[in-house]
Design an enzyme around this catalytic site. Structure first.
Site, PDB file in Angstrom:
ATOM      1  N   ASP A  52      -1.600  -0.063   6.013  1.00 26.77           N
ATOM      2  CA  ASP A  52      -1.754   0.713   7.266  1.00 26.77           C
ATOM      3  C   ASP A  52      -3.212   0.819   7.684  1.00 26.77           C
ATOM      4  O   ASP A  52      -3.505   1.147   8.839  1.00 26.77           O
ATOM      5  CB  ASP A  52      -1.187   2.134   7.089  1.00 26.77           C
ATOM      6  CG  ASP A  52      -2.044   2.953   6.126  1.00 26.77           C
ATOM      7  OD1 ASP A  52      -2.528   4.027   6.538  1.00 26.77           O
ATOM      8  OD2 ASP A  52      -2.238   2.517   4.980  1.00 26.77           O
ATOM      9  N   ASP A 104       0.892  -1.156   0.000  1.00 24.72           N
ATOM     10  CA  ASP A 104       0.000   0.000   0.000  1.00 24.72           C
ATOM     11  C   ASP A 104       0.934   1.210   0.000  1.00 24.72           C
ATOM     12  O   ASP A 104       2.136   1.087   0.274  1.00 24.72           O
ATOM     13  CB  ASP A 104      -0.848  -0.054   1.284  1.00 24.72           C
ATOM     14  CG  ASP A 104      -1.543   1.246   1.568  1.00 24.72           C
ATOM     15  OD1 ASP A 104      -2.327   1.691   0.695  1.00 24.72           O
ATOM     16  OD2 ASP A 104      -1.305   1.841   2.632  1.00 24.72           O
ATOM     17  N   ASP A 139      -0.101   5.192   0.793  1.00 27.00           N
ATOM     18  CA  ASP A 139      -0.356   6.245   1.799  1.00 27.00           C
ATOM     19  C   ASP A 139      -0.426   5.674   3.212  1.00 27.00           C
ATOM     20  O   ASP A 139      -1.217   4.771   3.458  1.00 27.00           O
ATOM     21  CB  ASP A 139      -1.673   6.968   1.470  1.00 27.00           C
ATOM     22  CG  ASP A 139      -1.553   7.784   0.196  1.00 27.00           C
ATOM     23  OD1 ASP A 139      -1.948   7.275  -0.860  1.00 27.00           O
ATOM     24  OD2 ASP A 139      -1.009   8.909   0.267  1.00 27.00           O
TER      25      ASP A 139
HETATM   26  O1  LIG Z   1      -3.512   3.936   1.439  1.00 25.33           O
HETATM   27  P1  LIG Z   1      -3.707   4.027  -0.076  1.00 25.33           P
HETATM   28  O2  LIG Z   1      -4.456   2.880  -0.677  1.00 25.33           O
HETATM   29  O3  LIG Z   1      -2.425   4.370  -0.769  1.00 25.33           O
HETATM   30  O4  LIG Z   1      -4.703   5.310  -0.346  1.00 25.33           O
HETATM   31  C1  LIG Z   1      -4.922   6.179   0.655  1.00 25.33           C
HETATM   32  C2  LIG Z   1      -5.907   7.262   0.287  1.00 25.33           C
HETATM   33  O5  LIG Z   1      -7.134   6.708  -0.015  1.00 25.33           O
HETATM   34  C3  LIG Z   1      -6.049   8.180   1.478  1.00 25.33           C
HETATM   35  O6  LIG Z   1      -6.426   7.397   2.608  1.00 25.33           O
HETATM   36 MG   LIG Z   2      -2.730   3.319   3.236  1.00 24.02          MG
END
Ligand SMILES: O=P(O)(O)OC[C@@H](O)CO
Ligand SMILES: [Mg+2]
Length: 229
Positions: A175, A10, A12
């Site tokens: 996360d 992932d 973010d």
């Molecule tokens: O954690 P990812 O999937 O990269 O996307 C996060 C984004 O949706 C913000 O919470």
């Molecule tokens: Mg994430």
């Protein structure tokens, strides 16, 4: 024990320290309505694609008929786009990516972020992205449903070269509860590295829960230890 042959990250909140940008901006927008942003709302939004996160934000904040999801996203994106290029790697990312590369384990990124924001967030992280075999973004046409559906992880696994990995041989790092659920729906093993503010009851589904990627122990999945440098 499952043999891990491929890794999906992932982005973010896992590779990049960007969730704090979303929180600051969403707090700012809500304060304009005399409301405060809570971690329980954050927990429902994080990891989701923008349109789905916006619906949750407006509904749960009681702003239906006052702020449309589209206007919320317009306001949010305008503030986020200047923050994203400042994104920093989270602790342990460089060592872990270097380890999997040294072990010849192919890696890819599967992020709910749309391509435009992915490009802004990674503008100063070209080296990290170059170590990934590929990237699947939230607005990829093959990703029909967003996390917690398994789509994005299954699409990412399918884009590795032959021999393609079976889901049980893929290890996901996430996360967000939504992302952990998506990985498990895909039949994959998942390591969760939750923000310390996240309610602990939302962090009990993953195979392994770590405070930081620096605590990852490859032997948990039958892989050789990190070389002590
Ligand atoms: O954690 P990812 O999937 O990269 O996307 C996060 C984004 O949706 C913000 O919470
Ligand atoms: Mg994430």
């Amino acid at each position: 024990m499952r043999t891990i042959t491929h890794v999906l990250f992932d982005m973010d909140g896992l590779l990049l320290d960007t969730e704090k940008f979303y929180s600051v901006v969403q707090e700012k927008i809500l304060s304009g309505y005399g409301k405060s942003f809570t971690w329980s709302l954050k927990a429902k939004m994080m990891g989701k694609r923008a349109a789905e996160a916006a619906e949750i934000f407006v509904h749960d904040s009681g702003l239906e008929g006052i702020l449309s999801p589209r206007d919320f996203l317009t306001q949010r994106e305008a503030m986020l786009e200047v923050m994203f290029p400042e994104s920093q790697l989270l602790p342990g990312v460089e060592r872990l990516v270097g380890y999997f590369q040294s072990q010849g384990i192919p890696m890819a990124i599967a992020t709910s972020s749309h391509k435009r924001n992915f490009d802004l967030k990674t503008i100063n992280h070209k080296e990290l992205i170059s170590r990934m075999h590929h990237v699947v973004v939230g607005d990829d046409p093959d990703v029909k449903l967003g996390k917690p559906a398994p789509d994005i992880f299954l699409v990412a696994a399918s884009r590795f070269p032959d021999p393609k990995p079976r889901p049980e041989n893929v290890l996901v790092f996430e996360d967000a509860p939504t992302g952990v659920e998506a990985a498990q729906n895909a039949g994959m093993s998942v390591v969760m590295v939750p923000d310390p503010n996240l309610d602990k009851s939302l962090c009990d589904r993953a195979d392994i829960v770590l405070e930081t990627l620096e605590d990852f122990d490859p032997s948990t999945f039958g892989m050789p230890p990190f070389i002590k440098n």
